[in-house]
Structures are given as C-alpha cells and as structure tokens.
Design a protein around this motif. Structure first.
Motif, PDB file in Angstrom:
ATOM      1  N   GLN A   5       0.824  -1.203   0.000  1.00 17.05           N
ATOM      2  CA  GLN A   5       0.000   0.000   0.000  1.00 17.05           C
ATOM      3  C   GLN A   5       0.866   1.263   0.000  1.00 17.05           C
ATOM      4  OE1 GLN A   5      -3.365  -0.173  -0.301  1.00 17.05           O
ATOM      5  NE2 GLN A   5      -3.249   2.054  -0.640  1.00 17.05           N
ATOM      6  N   LEU A   6       1.932   1.232   0.783  1.00 14.81           N
ATOM      7  CA  LEU A   6       2.851   2.379   0.802  1.00 14.81           C
ATOM      8  C   LEU A   6       3.518   2.559  -0.562  1.00 14.81           C
ATOM      9  CD1 LEU A   6       4.551   1.906   4.305  1.00 14.81           C
ATOM     10  CD2 LEU A   6       2.894   3.666   3.642  1.00 14.81           C
ATOM     11  N   PHE A   7       3.887   1.399  -1.181  1.00 19.62           N
ATOM     12  CA  PHE A   7       4.519   1.462  -2.499  1.00 19.62           C
ATOM     13  C   PHE A   7       3.560   2.084  -3.518  1.00 19.62           C
ATOM     14  CE2 PHE A   7       4.948  -0.704  -6.637  1.00 19.62           C
ATOM     15  CZ  PHE A   7       6.183  -0.197  -7.029  1.00 19.62           C
ATOM     16  N   TYR A   8       2.294   1.645  -3.506  1.00 13.71           N
ATOM     17  CA  TYR A   8       1.317   2.173  -4.454  1.00 13.71           C
ATOM     18  C   TYR A   8       1.025   3.650  -4.189  1.00 13.71           C
ATOM     19  CZ  TYR A   8       0.495  -2.711  -5.665  1.00 13.71           C
ATOM     20  OH  TYR A   8       0.653  -4.011  -6.073  1.00 13.71           O
ATOM     21  N   ASN A   9       0.934   4.025  -2.927  1.00 14.71           N
ATOM     22  CA  ASN A   9       0.673   5.438  -2.602  1.00 14.71           C
ATOM     23  C   ASN A   9       1.813   6.346  -3.062  1.00 14.71           C
ATOM     24  OD1 ASN A   9      -1.774   4.779  -1.445  1.00 14.71           O
ATOM     25  ND2 ASN A   9      -0.974   4.722   0.650  1.00 14.71           N
ATOM     26  N   GLN A  10       3.044   5.878  -2.854  1.00 10.44           N
ATOM     27  CA  GLN A  10       4.201   6.689  -3.258  1.00 10.44           C
ATOM     28  C   GLN A  10       4.298   6.770  -4.777  1.00 10.44           C
ATOM     29  OE1 GLN A  10       6.095   8.280  -0.971  1.00 10.44           O
ATOM     30  NE2 GLN A  10       7.031   9.354  -2.698  1.00 10.44           N
ATOM     31  N   LEU A  11       4.010   5.640  -5.441  1.00 12.01           N
ATOM     32  CA  LEU A  11       4.043   5.618  -6.895  1.00 12.01           C
ATOM     33  C   LEU A  11       2.967   6.544  -7.465  1.00 12.01           C
ATOM     34  CD1 LEU A  11       5.377   4.313  -9.384  1.00 12.01           C
ATOM     35  CD2 LEU A  11       3.639   2.520  -9.263  1.00 12.01           C
ATOM     36  N   LYS A  12       1.793   6.519  -6.830  1.00 12.48           N
ATOM     37  CA  LYS A  12       0.716   7.397  -7.283  1.00 12.48           C
ATOM     38  C   LYS A  12       1.086   8.862  -7.073  1.00 12.48           C
ATOM     39  CE  LYS A  12      -2.989   7.361  -4.815  1.00 12.48           C
ATOM     40  NZ  LYS A  12      -4.260   6.916  -4.205  1.00 12.48           N
ATOM     41  N   ALA A  13       1.679   9.165  -5.921  1.00 14.75           N
ATOM     42  CA  ALA A  13       2.071  10.551  -5.631  1.00 14.75           C
ATOM     43  C   ALA A  13       3.112  11.046  -6.628  1.00 14.75           C
ATOM     44  CB  ALA A  13       2.581  10.650  -4.201  1.00 14.75           C
ATOM     45  N   ASP A  14       4.119  10.194  -6.910  1.00 13.25           N
ATOM     46  CA  ASP A  14       5.166  10.599  -7.863  1.00 13.25           C
ATOM     47  C   ASP A  14       4.607  10.726  -9.276  1.00 13.25           C
ATOM     48  OD1 ASP A  14       7.009  10.734  -5.849  1.00 13.25           O
ATOM     49  OD2 ASP A  14       7.813   8.712  -6.189  1.00 13.25           O
ATOM     50  N   SER A  15       3.653   9.823  -9.603  1.00 11.84           N
ATOM     51  CA  SER A  15       3.055   9.914 -10.951  1.00 11.84           C
ATOM     52  C   SER A  15       2.282  11.223 -11.111  1.00 11.84           C
ATOM     53  CB  SER A  15       2.125   8.724 -11.180  1.00 11.84           C
ATOM     54  OG  SER A  15       2.846   7.519 -11.146  1.00 11.84           O
ATOM     55  N   ILE A  16       1.536  11.595 -10.080  1.00 14.30           N
ATOM     56  CA  ILE A  16       0.802  12.865 -10.131  1.00 14.30           C
ATOM     57  C   ILE A  16       1.754  14.051 -10.279  1.00 14.30           C
ATOM     58  CG2 ILE A  16      -0.631  14.428  -8.754  1.00 14.30           C
ATOM     59  CD1 ILE A  16      -2.039  11.946  -7.636  1.00 14.30           C
ATOM     60  N   THR A  17       2.870  13.984  -9.531  1.00 14.51           N
ATOM     61  CA  THR A  17       3.852  15.076  -9.596  1.00 14.51           C
ATOM     62  C   THR A  17       4.448  15.184 -11.000  1.00 14.51           C
ATOM     63  OG1 THR A  17       4.405  14.774  -7.262  1.00 14.51           O
ATOM     64  CG2 THR A  17       5.998  15.960  -8.631  1.00 14.51           C
ATOM     65  N   THR A  18       4.840  14.037 -11.572  1.00 14.64           N
ATOM     66  CA  THR A  18       5.483  14.039 -12.898  1.00 14.64           C
ATOM     67  C   THR A  18       4.516  14.488 -13.981  1.00 14.64           C
ATOM     68  OG1 THR A  18       6.933  12.243 -12.208  1.00 14.64           O
ATOM     69  CG2 THR A  18       6.705  12.619 -14.566  1.00 14.64           C
ATOM     70  N   TRP A  19       3.312  13.849 -13.993  1.00 14.00           N
ATOM     71  CA  TRP A  19       2.337  14.217 -15.017  1.00 14.00           C
ATOM     72  C   TRP A  19       1.771  15.622 -14.794  1.00 14.00           C
ATOM     73  CZ3 TRP A  19       2.256  11.990 -19.415  1.00 14.00           C
ATOM     74  CH2 TRP A  19       2.637  10.641 -19.512  1.00 14.00           C
ATOM     75  N   GLY A  20       1.791  16.064 -13.553  1.00 15.06           N
ATOM     76  CA  GLY A  20       1.376  17.444 -13.303  1.00 15.06           C
ATOM     77  C   GLY A  20       2.326  18.444 -13.932  1.00 15.06           C
ATOM     78  N   GLU A  21       3.616  18.130 -13.818  1.00 18.28           N
ATOM     79  CA  GLU A  21       4.615  19.014 -14.444  1.00 18.28           C
ATOM     80  C   GLU A  21       4.453  19.017 -15.953  1.00 18.28           C
ATOM     81  OE1 GLU A  21       9.485  19.445 -14.849  1.00 18.28           O
ATOM     82  OE2 GLU A  21       8.600  17.949 -13.479  1.00 18.28           O
ATOM     83  N   ILE A  22       4.280  17.840 -16.542  1.00 17.27           N
ATOM     84  CA  ILE A  22       4.113  17.751 -18.001  1.00 17.27           C
ATOM     85  C   ILE A  22       2.860  18.518 -18.425  1.00 17.27           C
ATOM     86  CG2 ILE A  22       3.664  16.168 -19.910  1.00 17.27           C
ATOM     87  CD1 ILE A  22       5.341  14.091 -18.398  1.00 17.27           C
ATOM     88  N   THR A  23       1.764  18.290 -17.682  1.00 20.72           N
ATOM     89  CA  THR A  23       0.504  18.972 -18.021  1.00 20.72           C
ATOM     90  C   THR A  23       0.650  20.492 -17.942  1.00 20.72           C
ATOM     91  OG1 THR A  23      -0.753  17.083 -17.194  1.00 20.72           O
ATOM     92  CG2 THR A  23      -1.925  19.179 -17.402  1.00 20.72           C
TER      93      THR A  23
END
Length: 411
Positions: A29-47
């Motif tokens: 669960q921690l792995f998925y939460n961190q992966l989701k947080a980093d994905s939002i950060t990365t795609w947020g920058e691209i967006t």
C-alpha cells in the motif's frame, strides 16, 4: 487436537503468518501510494508545461490523463512511436527510469526485510519451543537418575495440559509405585528378619529341652520309667514346635497375601458351633459351661474354614484362662449395619498396660499361667479377621473378665 504443545506451536505460526501478511499489505500500500504521488507530480509538471504552451488543450489533456478521451488508442500508438524514436520502450531497463527504479528497489528491499524478519521469528520460535520441550525432558531424565539412586524426593511439576503433562503425571505415578515397592521390600525384609529372629528364639527353648532330655536318656542307668517320661516330654516339645511352625506359616501366608479367602454367605452361628464341638474335650477338662446368647440364621460373608481357625484360637484362649467350673459366654448380635460376635471369659483377665500388645506375635502376658503358650494364636486370629475386612477389639479387667469382640461391617 489433543496435543497442546503442537496446538500452541501451530497457533504461534498462524500469528506470525498473520503479522507477515499484514506487513506485506502495508508495504504494498505504501509502495502504491508513493508511486501514485510521484506519478501525479510528474504528469502534473508535463501537463503544466503543455497547458502553458497550448492553453486551449487543457481539457483535452485532462481527458487523456483520466482515460476519458474517445480517441485514446490512436494517440497511445502515436505516443509509443515517439518514445521509440528516443529509445524508450517496454524492454528498456528500469535503471533508465530513476524515479520508478527507486520505488521498485525500495519495495523489493521491504519485501526482503519482511522475509528476513519472518525467517528469524520462525527460527526463534522453533528454537524456543523445542528448547522448552527438551528442557522438560532433561528434567525427567535427571529425576529418573535420582530415583535410580534412591532419591524419591524429586518433584516434577507440569501444570499445563498436553503430552508432556501426561508424561509428567505418568512419571510421578511411576515414582510413587517404585517408592512404594521399595518400601514394601524394606518392610518385608525387616519383617523376615524379625520373623526369623522370633522363630529362632521360640524354637531355642524346646530344642534345648529336647537336647537335655536326649542326653539324659543316653544314660543307661536310668530306669525305663524315666526313659518313657523323657520321651513323653520330648513329644510335648515336638508338638509345641509343630503348632508354632504351622501357625507361623499361616500368619506369613496371610501377611504375604498368598491366601485367597473363599468368602461365602453362611450362618456365623453354625460356624461357631462347629468350633465349640471340636473343643468339647478341652471344655470338659476345664469343667466349663458355654453360655449362648444368639439367634439362628445370622448370615455373614466369610471363609468358613479360616474363620473357624480364628474363632478356635479365641475360644481356646478363653477356655485356658478361665477358672475351673466357670463359664464362657458367646454372643452373636445382628443389626442392619453390622454383625457382632463376642467371646467372653470370666477368668484371669489382663492388665490394662498389656492390652495393646496381646495381638503381637509371641507376646505373652507377664501374669499368664499358661507357660507352654507361644503367643501366636491371637496374632493369627487378628490376621484372619482383618483379612475379612472385619474389626477385632479386646476389653479386660484383671481377675474379672476378658472380652473379644469381632465386628463385621455390612457396607
């Protein structure tokens, strides 16, 4: 499951498995939460960059990110084509994706640590469990060695349920049996030594007397009448030794429980009457009368032959210690709870300080006028009566009476 030790061990394993499963769930669960947080950060920058250059495409970009675009498959293929031009595809090593690689490495490390901790706990639990079991086995082994050496004070306590508790209980039972057996052996050894000493002492006097008489008979100058008298005296001593040996054998067999009493429900009065008939000549010799106070058909479970042996000794004792011309009273009292047989004479009596000893083997009252008695008859009578689960007691007053009471309990 009756094996408590195995049950407790399986419970511990189940708890450890539950904890490990919980750990893995939390780690993932921690792995998925961190992966989701980093994905939002990365795609947020691209967006943000795309919207900054093309503000009109913001809604379209959000549709693509939330998989709501109608033509997603077309642009997905175009995106893969663009990535391939830069060498980015599914076969590319994860090390070239630093952010993703760090997450995977951290997750793998957490899984390995979880496996390591689980293995350590399993090993520790197994070691502790079997150490406890072998410690108890070593205690039993040590206790067994002490018992072999004759130390019966060892204590094995096992308050929990399970196979070890059963083993400890069986061990305690074995210890008690061995201790009792050794005590019985020591008592039998002591009894045998005392018996041999008593027999030796009792046989010494008649054997010495016979030896003296034989030496006297070797004197040829003695008249025939004295020879006959000496032979008669020897016959008396031999008869005395024969009675002694026979009674001692009977007592020894009863003490050793080597006799199986054939108890049958029979008329106790009839049993006593047959004894009185056998002693008729002795009763006549002492000019005694038998006074009966009983009713017929008093049924008691007893071995007729052996009970007659006991009554014979008691009645003979009463006759021999009665005054000439006196009487012996026989009473049989029957109640719903017990049956009581009383044999009472009105002769010499017994001193109060000697009453506790009259059932001892080879004991003779100091005031007894019967010098040829060997003191085994009353001991034999008591042994027979107690073997019938009955009670015997004596009451007496000097120069007044002696009363023997046998009580058969019906319950």
């Amino acid at each position: 499951m009756k094996n408590t030790e195995l049950k407790s061990y399986m419970l511990i394993l189940a708890i450890l498995l539950f904890l490990y499963t919980g750990y893995q769930v939390i780690t993932h669960q921690l792995f998925y939460n961190q992966l989701k947080a980093d994905s939002i950060t990365t795609w947020g920058e691209i967006t943000a960059r795309l919207v900054e250059q093309n503000p009109n495409h913001e809604a379209e970009i959000m549709k693509v990110l939330t998989s709501h675009a109608a033509d997603s498959s077309i642009y997905q293929e175009k995106g893969r084509e663009i990535f391939r031009q830069y060498g980015l595809d599914e076969d590319l090593e994860s090390e070239l994706f630093p952010l993703l690689n760090d997450h995977i490495a951290g997750h793998n490390q957490s899984v390995l640590w979880g496996l390591f901790i689980l293995g350590f706990m399993l090993f520790g639990t197994g070691y502790w469990h079997y150490k406890m079991i072998f410690h108890k086995i070593r205690q039993l082994t040590s206790a067994a060695k002490k018992i072999i050496e004759g130390d019966y004070s060892v204590v094995i306590n096992e308050n929990k349920e399970g196979e070890l508790a059963k083993l400890a209980a069986a061990f305690r039972s074995m210890k008690d049996i061995i201790r009792k057996s050794m005590q019985d052996l020591l008592e039998e050894k002591k009894f045998l030594g005392q018996m041999l000493q008593d027999i030796s002492h009792q046989l010494k006097t008649p054997l010495s007397t016979i030896s003296i008489y034989n030496e006297m008979m070797l004197n040829e100058s003695l008249p025939r009448q004295q020879h006959v008298q000496l032979l008669q005296n020897n016959e008396v001593q031999i008869s005395r030794m024969n009675v002694l040996i026979q009674n001692l054998l009977k007592v020894a067999k009863i003490d050793a429980r080597a006799i199986s009493f054939d108890k049958e429900r029979a008329d106790l009065v009839e049993t006593v009457e047959e004894v009185v008939d056998r002693l008729a000549s002795l009763i006549s010799k002492h000019q005694l009368s038998i006074e009966w106070d009983t009713s017929k058909d008093v049924v008691v479970a007893h071995d007729k032959m052996w009970m007659q042996e006991a009554v014979l000794n008691l009645l003979k004792n009463a006759i021999e210690h009665s005054k000439p011309g006196g009487k012996v009273m026989i009473q049989v009292k029957d109640t719903p709870i017990y049956t009581e047989l009383v044999i009472q004479d009105f002769g010499e009596g017994i001193e109060s300080q000697e009453l506790p000893h009259i059932f001892d083997r080879f004991y003779k009252a100091s005031s007894s006028k019967k010098h040829d008695s060997v003191g085994i008859g009353l001991a034999l009578a008591k042994a027979i009566i107690e073997a019938h689960n009955a009670l015997i007691k004596v009451e007496s007053e000097k120069n007044t009476y002696t009363k023997f009471t046998i009580t058969f309990i019906k319950f």
